[in-house]
Design an enzyme around this catalytic site. Structure first.
Site, mmCIF file in Angstrom:
data_model
loop_
_atom_site.group_PDB
_atom_site.id
_atom_site.type_symbol
_atom_site.label_atom_id
_atom_site.label_comp_id
_atom_site.label_asym_id
_atom_site.label_seq_id
_atom_site.Cartn_x
_atom_site.Cartn_y
_atom_site.Cartn_z
ATOM 1 N N SER A 96 0.833 -1.197 0.000
ATOM 2 C CA SER A 96 0.000 0.000 0.000
ATOM 3 C C SER A 96 0.875 1.258 0.000
ATOM 4 O O SER A 96 1.807 1.368 0.789
ATOM 5 C CB SER A 96 -0.886 -0.031 1.238
ATOM 6 O OG SER A 96 -1.640 1.128 1.262
ATOM 7 N N GLY A 97 0.580 2.157 -0.877
ATOM 8 C CA GLY A 97 1.337 3.411 -0.957
ATOM 9 C C GLY A 97 2.576 3.314 -1.820
ATOM 10 O O GLY A 97 3.337 4.271 -1.938
ATOM 11 N N THR B 61 -1.691 2.401 -7.857
ATOM 12 C CA THR B 61 -2.807 3.077 -8.515
ATOM 13 C C THR B 61 -2.290 4.152 -9.481
ATOM 14 O O THR B 61 -2.781 4.284 -10.605
ATOM 15 C CB THR B 61 -3.728 3.696 -7.455
ATOM 16 O OG1 THR B 61 -4.055 2.659 -6.525
ATOM 17 C CG2 THR B 61 -4.983 4.233 -8.057
ATOM 18 N N ASN C 12 -0.767 5.506 3.149
ATOM 19 C CA ASN C 12 -1.078 6.185 1.883
ATOM 20 C C ASN C 12 -2.304 7.059 2.088
ATOM 21 O O ASN C 12 -3.321 6.595 2.591
ATOM 22 C CB ASN C 12 -1.338 5.092 0.814
ATOM 23 C CG ASN C 12 -1.605 5.697 -0.544
ATOM 24 O OD1 ASN C 12 -1.666 6.917 -0.702
ATOM 25 N ND2 ASN C 12 -1.761 4.837 -1.534
ATOM 26 N N SER D 131 -5.239 5.546 -0.290
ATOM 27 C CA SER D 131 -5.033 4.093 -0.421
ATOM 28 C C SER D 131 -6.291 3.422 -0.971
ATOM 29 O O SER D 131 -7.403 3.681 -0.512
ATOM 30 C CB SER D 131 -4.688 3.545 0.956
ATOM 31 O OG SER D 131 -4.527 2.161 0.858
ATOM 32 N N SER D 132 -6.093 2.590 -1.983
ATOM 33 C CA SER D 132 -7.243 1.859 -2.537
ATOM 34 C C SER D 132 -7.588 0.755 -1.542
ATOM 35 O O SER D 132 -6.721 -0.050 -1.198
ATOM 36 C CB SER D 132 -6.891 1.225 -3.872
ATOM 37 O OG SER D 132 -6.032 2.066 -4.582
ATOM 38 N N GLY E 262 -0.886 -5.226 -2.407
ATOM 39 C CA GLY E 262 0.301 -6.090 -2.352
ATOM 40 C C GLY E 262 0.338 -6.896 -1.063
ATOM 41 O O GLY E 262 -0.570 -6.815 -0.232
ATOM 42 N N GLU F 165 0.917 -8.002 2.491
ATOM 43 C CA GLU F 165 0.845 -7.172 3.691
ATOM 44 C C GLU F 165 1.330 -7.949 4.908
ATOM 45 O O GLU F 165 0.867 -9.073 5.146
ATOM 46 C CB GLU F 165 -0.584 -6.685 3.931
ATOM 47 C CG GLU F 165 -0.976 -5.556 2.994
ATOM 48 C CD GLU F 165 -2.366 -5.014 3.226
ATOM 49 O OE1 GLU F 165 -3.102 -5.576 4.060
ATOM 50 O OE2 GLU F 165 -2.731 -4.027 2.546
HETATM 51 N N1 ADP Z 1 5.021 7.968 -10.153
HETATM 52 C C1 ADP Z 1 4.705 8.731 -9.108
HETATM 53 N N2 ADP Z 1 5.089 10.018 -9.117
HETATM 54 C C2 ADP Z 1 4.777 10.836 -8.074
HETATM 55 N N3 ADP Z 1 4.123 10.458 -6.997
HETATM 56 C C3 ADP Z 1 3.724 9.178 -6.922
HETATM 57 C C4 ADP Z 1 3.980 8.264 -7.971
HETATM 58 N N4 ADP Z 1 3.477 7.086 -7.624
HETATM 59 C C5 ADP Z 1 2.894 7.266 -6.405
HETATM 60 N N5 ADP Z 1 3.036 8.509 -5.997
HETATM 61 C C6 ADP Z 1 2.562 9.095 -4.712
HETATM 62 O O1 ADP Z 1 2.319 8.051 -3.828
HETATM 63 C C7 ADP Z 1 0.990 8.061 -3.369
HETATM 64 C C8 ADP Z 1 0.494 6.663 -3.288
HETATM 65 O O2 ADP Z 1 0.364 6.074 -4.511
HETATM 66 P P1 ADP Z 1 -0.742 5.014 -4.852
HETATM 67 O O3 ADP Z 1 -0.620 4.710 -6.267
HETATM 68 O O4 ADP Z 1 -2.082 5.446 -4.367
HETATM 69 O O5 ADP Z 1 -0.302 3.766 -4.023
HETATM 70 P P2 ADP Z 1 -0.971 2.339 -3.950
HETATM 71 O O6 ADP Z 1 -2.059 2.319 -4.942
HETATM 72 O O7 ADP Z 1 0.127 1.427 -4.294
HETATM 73 O O8 ADP Z 1 -1.432 2.188 -2.604
HETATM 74 C C9 ADP Z 1 0.230 8.815 -4.411
HETATM 75 O O9 ADP Z 1 -0.866 9.447 -3.803
HETATM 76 C C10 ADP Z 1 1.252 9.816 -4.913
HETATM 77 O O10 ADP Z 1 1.276 10.925 -4.065
HETATM 78 MG MG MG Z 2 -3.946 1.995 -4.703
#
Ligand code: ADP
Ligand code: MG
Length: 1137
Positions: free
Chosen positions: A107-108, A112, A157, A160-161, A387, A389
Site C-alpha cells: 500500500s502506498g 494506482t 497512503n 489508499s485503494s 500487495g 501485507e
Molecule cells: N510515479 C509517481 N510520481 C509521483 N508520486 C507518486 C507516484 N506514484 C505514487 N506517488 C505518490 O504516492 C501516493 C500513493 O500512490 P498510490 O498509487 O495510491 O499507491 P498504492 O495504490 O500502491 O497504494 C500517491 O498518492 C502519490 O502521491
Molecule cells: Mg492503490
C-alpha cells in the site's frame, strides 16, 4: 537519420537488474538507491518494471516523453513505465495479443498511480476521434468515482485503494478503445464502521460533508460537522494536500461524464447519508422479565431521519434492531438482541449497505463503459491489487490479500518461466534447467479444497454446534500440522512449542515473501459476513429504488434458507476466475516499491526497501531471468552497437548480421561459454561479458570521437578555404567584368560621339548642297514664272485694250442708235397722239354731221353706210395701232406687230416691206462718206468671205480701223511715215512667216493707194515695198486662222524675192482693203482671192505647199506653223469646237 540509442547509454547504476554484477541483495538495493538518488525511479528486471514511488512529481510524464517512448523498442531508452505500456499496446495492436498489466506492491507504493499512467499513456497514443475520445474519457473518469468510494487515507497512503481492481480495456481491430469492464475485489468494508488510529473512513463521506451545497445537505438531513458522526474518525479527518470539497465536485462531474443520471447520483448520496445516520443510532439495554437484556434505540431522531431518507418504516427497522428471527425449515424462532448484538447488527448493516453500494457503482459504471459492438475485442487488463501485507496484527483480510499475492506470484513464475523457456526454444538454445522456488505448495496450503485453510474455515462456519475462532485454529492445528509452511504453537509440530514469537491464538504461514503471523480472532465472523435476515427484509421493504435493488435476499417471496457463500469462498472463487483470465493474456509486470514510510520524497529507507524486495520476490525474479543467459539482444542492434570494436565490421558489415556478430565476437576473443547464438538473438551468459563489451565500446567511441573531430575540423577548414577561394574567384570575376564593362561603355560613348559629329557634318554638307540646288530650282521657276507673268500680262493688256475698244464702239453705236430711236419714237408718239386726236375729233364731228345730215335718210342706206363706217373705223384703228406699235428704226430690227384682222393679211405684209425699205432708206440717208466707205468695205468682206472662211463671223462685229499703229502720230514711226508719200490706208503689225522654219517675224504692214509695204517693226526700216499691180492673187485657208499668202505676178519687180506668207489678226480687213485698193489701183475689178486649205507659195525659186490641218483645241495662241519638209509647211489650226 534515426539515432539508435540503447538502455545501456548513460546508465546510472544498471538499468536492468539482470546485468547486476555481482548479484546480491546488497548490490540490488544499492543499485535501486543509486538510481533513486538520481531520480531514476524505474529499473528493469528483464521486461519487468520496478517502480520506486518518488513521492513528488517528476517531469517524466510530459507529452514530449509520451512522444519519445512512442513506437520505440523496450530496451532502446532508459527504463520507464511508458516503455512497458508502449510495448504492451503495440503487441496488442500489431500482434493481436491480449495483454495484462499486473501492478503489485504494498500500500502506498504507487500501484494506482502506475495503473493511471499506463491508462493515460495508452489513451494518448491510441486513435483519436469524437467517439473514441468519449470512450477514453469515460474509462479515465471511472477512476475518480471508484477512488472516492473505494479509497481512504491510511497511515501508509493518503489515497489508499481499499479494494482490488481489475480493469479490462477493450480495443477494436485498429487499436482504438471501445469500452471496458471493471472487476472489484474485496472492499475493506470494516473501515465503514471503524478506522485504525491515524486513518480515515472512505473519502466520499468527507467529500460529501465538505463539498455538498447547504441545500443538498439539508435534503440529506446532514450536518457539515464531521464530529457529529460516530463513523467518522476525527483525528485525521483533514488530510494535507487533499481538498475534499474540490474532489467532491470532481467526483460529481466524473459521475456525469461516466453517465450517471441525476436521480441515480441523488440515490447514491442518500445511501451514503443513511450510512452516516446509521452510525449515530445508539442502543440502551432494557431488562426484560425473562432475565434477558433487550436493546432499545436510545435517541430515535437519527433512526427517524434515516428511515425518512430511505423510505423505510421506522418501526420495522427498530424491530429489526431488537429481534432476530431464525427460520429453520418449518419453524420461525424469534429471539431478542442484546445491546452488543444490536450494535453488531447495526454495523453489519452499515458495512453491507456500503459494500453493496460500491458493487452497484462498479456494475453501473460497467454498464456505461461496456463496448457497444459484440464483435471480438482485443483486451488489455490492468490489475491494481493490494500487495503483500505484513502487519503486526494480521487478520482475515491480510490472509486473503496475501493469498491473492501468493497466487499472483505463482502465475508470475509460471508465465516468466514459460516465456523464458519459449524463447529458448524459439531461439534454438539449449534449455538449462532453472532452479527457483515454486510457491505452489503455499497456494495449496490455503486453497486446497480438502484440507486447505479456507476450506477448513468454511467447514467450521457451517458446522453445527459452538464454533469459535479457537475451534477453527484447533482444526488447523490438526489438519495442517505437517505442512512445512504452516506454523502454530499448538500444532503437532513440536518445534514451535517453544517459539514465543508465536502466540497461542495465532498461526503463521511462511509465504514466498516472508513469514506472516495471523491472529485468528474474527476469522469466523468475517468469513460468515452475516447480516440478519430481519435487517435485509427491512431494507427490501424500503420505498427506495436503489436500496431495494441492493438487498434482493430480503424479498420474502424468495426466502432462501441456504446460507449465503462465505467471504473466503467468494474470494477464492473470484481469484480463481482472475487467474484463469490472466493466464490467457500476455503478462506485463510493474513491481511498485515504496522507498520510505513517511510518504516523503528523496528518502530511501534501506530496511523498508529490503523488506519489499524480499517479499516481492525480486531477487528470485532476477535469478530466474538470469538462470540461463543474463542478457540477450537481437543481432542487428548488437552489431550496430559494437561494430566499431572490430575492423571487419566497422564501419559497415555487408553480410548477414548474425555472421557479423560472430566475426565480432571471434575478433574480441570472448570465451565461447559466455554466449550462445540464437536464431535472432545473441545470448550472453554473464553480465560481465556485456560490460566488457560496453567498456571496450566506450574506449573505442572516444577514439572515434577524436577521429570524427579531426576529420570534421579538416573538413571544416577545407570547406572554409574552398569557400574563400571560390569567393575570391567570384569577386575577381565580378570586378573584371565591372572594369571591362566600364571601359567598354566609355569606348562606346566616345565612338558614338565621334560618329555623331561626323554624321552631323556629312548631313550638314548634304543639306547645304540640297538647299543650294533647291534655291537654283526655285530661282529658275521664279524667273520662268515672272517671264510667263510678263507675257501673260502683256497679252492680257492687249486683249483688254482690244475688248475695251470693241466695247466702246458697240456702246457708242448702241447709244447713238438708242438716242435716235427714242427721239424718233417721241416724235412719232406725239404725231400719233395728234393724229388720233384729230381723228377722234374728226370722227366725232363727222359722226355728228352724219348723224345730223343723215338722220332723215338714215333708214334707206343705213346698212351700207354703217358698214363703210365700221370698215372705216376698223381701218382707222388698225392704222393708228400700227402707227403706235411701229418697230424700231434699226434696219436689222426683225419685229413687226401682229395683224389684227385676217382680211388685212396682204396689206399687213405689204406694209411691213414698205416700212423696212423706208427705214433702210432713212438709215442710209444719215451715213457720211467715210461711214459709207466703211460699210462698203464690210459689205465687200462679206461678199468675199461669208460662208467661205471660218474666221469671218468673228470679224463682223469689229470695226475696220485701218491705221492701228497711228503711224503719223507715233513718233516711233516718224521716219517710216515720212517715207510714205501717200496716205496710209492700213497700218498694222503682221507676222512674216519664215519659210525656213515656219516661225514668224513681226513686220509693220502698210497699205497705201498704190503699194503695200513691209517694214521692220522696231526700226521702221522698209523691208519691201510692192506696187499693188504686181499682186497677182491672195491665198487664205477656210479655217479660223490669220495666215494669208500674197502672191506676186511672175516677172514683176517684187517677185524676185518670192511670195509673202504672212499672218495677221486683222486678216479679213487687210484682204478686203487689199482687194478694194488693188482693184482700183490696177483698174480692174478683180483680184483673185483663193480660199482653200492647201496652196502653193513661191519662195524665190521653190514652190512650197502650205497645208492647213485641224489641231487639238487650244486656248490663247492661235495657229502655229511648222516646216515639215522642203516642200511643205504645215499650219495647225486649233479647232474652235
Ligand atoms: N510515479 C509517481 N510520481 C509521483 N508520486 C507518486 C507516484 N506514484 C505514487 N506517488 C505518490 O504516492 C501516493 C500513493 O500512490 P498510490 O498509487 O495510491 O499507491 P498504492 O495504490 O500502491 O497504494 C500517491 O498518492 C502519490 O502521491
Ligand atoms: Mg492503490
Amino acid at each position: 537519420m534515426e539515432v539508435k540509442t540503447s538502455l545501456l547509454d548513460n546508465m546510472i547504476g544498471v538499468g536492468d537488474m539482470v546485468l547486476l554484477e555481482p548479484l546480491t541483495e546488497d548490490s540490488f538495493i544499492e543499485n535501486l538507491r543509486n538510481r533513486f538518488d538520481h531520480n531514476e525511479i524505474y529499473t528493469y528486471i528483464g521486461s519487468v518494471v520496478i517502480s520506486m514511488n518518488p513521492y513528488r512529481s517528476l517531469p517524466i510524464y510530459t507529452p514530449e516523453k509520451v512522444e519519445e517512448y512512442r513506437n520505440r523498442n523496450f530496451y532502446e531508452l532508459s527504463p520507464h513505465i511508458y516503455a512497458l505500456a508502449d510495448e504492451a499496446y503495440r503487441s496488442l495492436r500489431d500482434q493481436d495479443k491480449d495483454q495484462c498489466i499486473l501492478i503489485t506492491g504494498e500500500s502506498g507504493a504507487g500501484k494506482t498511480e502506475a495503473s493511471k499512467l499506463v491508462m493515460s499513456y495508452v489513451a494518448a497514443v491510441c486513435g483519436k476521434g469524437q467517439e473514441v475520445n468519449k470512450v477514453k474519457e469515460q474509462l479515465l473518469q471511472s477512476n475518480p468515482v471508484l477512488e472516492a468510494f473505494g479509497n481512504a487515507k491510511t497511515v501508509r497512503n493518503d489515497n489508499s485503494s481499499r479494494f482490488g481492481k481489475y480493469m479490462d480495456i477493450e480495443f477494436d481491430f485498429k487499436g482504438d478503445p471501445v469500452g471496458g469492464v471493471i472487476s472489484n475485489y474485496l472492499l475493506e468494508k470494516s473501515r465503514v464502521v471503524k478506522q485504525p488510529r491515524g486513518e480515515r473512513n472512505f473519502h466520499i463521506f468527507y467529500q460529501l460533508l465538505s463539498g455538498a451545497s447547504d441545500d443538498t445537505l439539508r435534503k440529506l438531513k446532514l450536518d457539515r460537522d464531521f464530529s457529529k458522526y460516530n463513523y467518522l474518525s476525527l483525528d485525521s479527518a483533514n488530510v494535507n494536500g487533499l481538498d475534499d470539497a474540490a474532489n467532491f465536485r470532481t467526483v460529481r462531474n466524473a459521475m456525469q461524464i461516466v453517465g450517471f443520471m441525476e436521480d441515480e447520483v441523488q440515490s447514491v448520496l442518500e445511501l451514503v447519508a443513511a450510512v452516516l445516520k446509521l452510525g449515530n443510532i445508539e442502543f440502551k439495554p432494557e431488562s426484560r422479565s425473562n432475565g434477558y437484556d433487550e436493546s432499545r434505540v436510545k435517541d430515535k431522531n437519527d433512526l427517524k431521519e434515516m428511515c425518512e431518507l430511505l423510505g423505510i418504516e421506522q418501526s420495522v427497522l427498530e424491530r429489526a434492531f431488537s429481534y432476530r428471527t431464525v427460520e429453520a425449515k418449518l419453524e420461525k424462532v424469534s429471539t431478542t438482541l442484546n445491546v452488543s448484538q444490536a450494535y453488531y447488527a447495526r454495523d453489519a448493516l452499515a458495512k453491507n449497505l456500503y459494500s453493496r453500494l460500491f458493487s452497484w457503482l462498479v456494475t453501473r459504471i460497467n454498464e456505461s463503459i461496456k463496448a457497444q459492438s459484440k464483435s471480438r475485442h482485443k483486451v488489455m487488463g490492468v490489475l491494481d491489487i493490494y500487495g503483500f501485507e505484513i502487519f503486526e496484527d494480521n487478520s482475515f483480510e491480510q490472509f486473503i490479500i496475501n493469498y491473492c499475492n501468493e497466487k499472483l506470484q505463482q502465475i508470475f513464475i509460471e508465465l516468466t518461466l514459460r516465456e523464458e523457456q519459449e524463447e529458448y526454444i524459439r531461439e534454438d538454445i539449449e534449455w538449462t534447467n532453472i532452479e527457483y522456488f515454486n510457491n505452489a505448495v503455499i497456494c495449496d496450503l490455503i486453497e486446497n479444497n480438502q484440507n486447505g485453510i479456507l476450506a477448513m474455515l468454511d467447514e467450521e462456519c457451517l458446522r453445527p454446534g459452538t464454533v469459535t475462532d479457537i475451534t477453527f485454529l484447533d482444526k488447523l492445528n490438526t489438519v495442517c500440522a505437517e505442512h512445512q509452511h504452516f506454523e502454530s504453537r499448538l500444532s503437532k509440530n513440536s518445534k514451535f512449542l517453544t517459539d514465543h514469537s508465536l502466540p497461542h491464538s495465532c498461526f503463521r504461514i511462511q509465504h514466498y515473501a516472508g513469514k506472516v503471523l495471523y491472529r485468528v480472532e474474527g476469522f469466523m465472523d468475517k468469513n460468515n459476513d452475516l447480516l440478519y435476515r430481519d435487517l435485509s427484509q427491512a431494507m427490501y421493504k424500503a420505498n427506495h429504488k436503489l436500496i431495494k435493488q441492493l438487498f434482493p435476499e430480503g424479498n420474502p417471496a424468495k426466502v432462501n434458507l441456504k446460507r449465503p457463500p462465505t467471504a473466503g469462498f467468494q474470494f477464492k472463487h473470484s481469484v480463481g476466475t482472475l487467474m484463469r483470465n490472466l493466464q490467457t493474456k500476455n503478462p506485463n509486470y510493474i513491481r511498485c516499491v515504496k522507498p520510505n514510510d513517511k510518504k516523503a520524497p528523496r528518502i530511501f529507507t534501506d530496511s523498508l526497501v529490503r523488506h519489499q524486495v524480499a517479499y516481492l520476490g525480486l531477487m528470485e525474479n532476477v535469478r530466474v531471468r538470469r538462470a540461463g543467459y543474463a542478457y540477450r539482444q537481437a543481432y542487428e542492434p548488437c552489431l550496430e552497437r559494437y561494430k566499431m570494436l572490430c575492423k571487419q565490421t566497422w564501419p559497415h558489415w555487408k553480410g548477414p548480421t548474425r555472421e557479423g556478430v560472430e566475426v565480432l565476437m571471434a575478433d574480441l576473443q570472448v570465451s565461447t561459454e559466455e554466449f550462445a547464438y540464437g536464431n535472432s538473438k545473441i545470448f550472453i551468459r554473464n553480465p560481465r561479458t556485456l560490460f566488457f563489451l560496453e567498456e571496450k565500446r566506450r574506449g573505442c567511441l572516444e577514439n572515434l570521437a577524436a577521429l570524427i573531430q579531426k576529420i570534421y575540423r579538416g573538413w571544416k577548414c577545407r570547406t572554409h578555404f574552398l569557400l574563400l577561394k571560390h569567393s575570391q574567384v567570384v569577386v575577381a570575376a565580378w570586378y573584371r567584368r565591372y572594369a571591362q564593362q566600364k571601359k567598354y561603355t566609355q569606348i562606346k560613348s566616345a565612338t558614338i560621339m565621334v560618329q555623331s559629329y561626323s554624321r552631323g557634318w556629312k548631313a550638314r554638307k548634304i543639306l547645304r548642297e540640297l538647299k543650294h540646288q533647291k534655291r537654283c530650282e526655285e530661282a529658275a521657276t521664279t524667273i520662268a514664272a515672272y517671264w510667263h507673268g510678263t507675257q501673260a500680262r502683256r497679252e492680257l493688256r492687249r486683249l483688254k485694250e482690244e475688248a475695251r475698244n470693241k466695247h466702246a464702239v458697240s456702246v457708242i453705236w448702241a447709244g447713238w442708235q438708242g438716242t435716235k430711236a427714242r427721239r424718233e419714237l417721241k416724235r412719232l408718239k406725239k404725231e400719233a397722239r395728234r393724229r388720233h386726236a384729230v381723228a377722234v375729233i374728226w370722227a366725232y364731228w363727222l359722226g355728228l354731221k352724219v348723224r345730223r345730215e343723215y338722220r332723215k335718210f338714215f333708214r334707206a342706206n343705213a346698212g351700207r353706210k354703217i358698214y363703210s363706217f365700221i370698215m372705216q373705223r376698223l381701218m382707222q384703228k388698225y392704222f393708228l395701232g400700227l402707227k403706235r406699235d411701229l418697230p424700231s428704226m434699226s434696219p436689222i430690227g426683225g419685229s413687226w406687230p401682229t395683224r389684227p384682222y385676217r382680211f388685212l393679211d396682204t396689206a399687213h405684209t405689204e406694209l411691213r416691206s414698205i416700212f423696212h425699205h423706208w427705214r433702210c432708206k432713212k438709215y442710209r440717208s444719215r451715213f457720211t462718206d467715210e461711214r459709207k466707205a466703211v460699210f462698203e468695205e464690210k459689205l465687200q468682206a462679206s461678199e468675199i468671205f461669208k460662208d467661205k472662211k471660218a474666221l469671218y463671223p468673228s470679224s463682223v462685229g469689229q470695226p475696220f480701223r485701218g491705221d492701228y499703229l497711228e503711224i503719223s502720230k507715233n513718233p516711233k514711226y516718224q521716219k517710216l511715215s515720212s517715207a510714205m508719200d501717200e496716205k496710209v490706208l492700213l497700218a498694222d503689225v503682221v507676222n512674216k512667216i519664215n519659210r525656213a522654219n515656219g516661225k514668224g517675224t513681226a513686220r509693220i504692214f502698210l497699205l497705201t493707194k498704190n503699194n503695200f509695204v513691209l517694214a521692220d517693226q522696231k526700226t521702221g526700216q522698209v523691208k519691201a515695198s510692192v506696187p499693188l499691180p504686181d499682186l497677182a492673187s491672195i491665198s487664205v485657208s477656210t479655217q479660223n486662222d490669220g495666215f494669208f499668202a500674197l502672191k506676186l505676178k511672175e516677172g514683176s519687180a517684187g517677185a524676185t524675192k518670192g511670195d509673202f506668207l504672212l499672218s495677221s489678226e486683222h486678216l479679213i480687213e487687210i484682204i478686203t482693203k487689199l482687194r478694194r485698193t488693188g482693184a482700183t489701183a490696177v483698174n480692174h475689178d478683180h483680184l483673185d482671192i483663193d480660199i482653200s486649205d492647201e496652196f502653193l507659195v513661191q519662195f524665190k525659186q521653190d514652190k512650197v505647199c502650205v497645208k492647213f490641218v485641224q489641231g487639238a483645241p487650244k486656248n490663247g495662241t492661235g495657229a502655229s506653223c511648222k516646216r515639215k519638209n522642203n516642200r511643205l509647211l504645215e499650219v495647225s489650226v486649233p479647232s474652235t469646237a
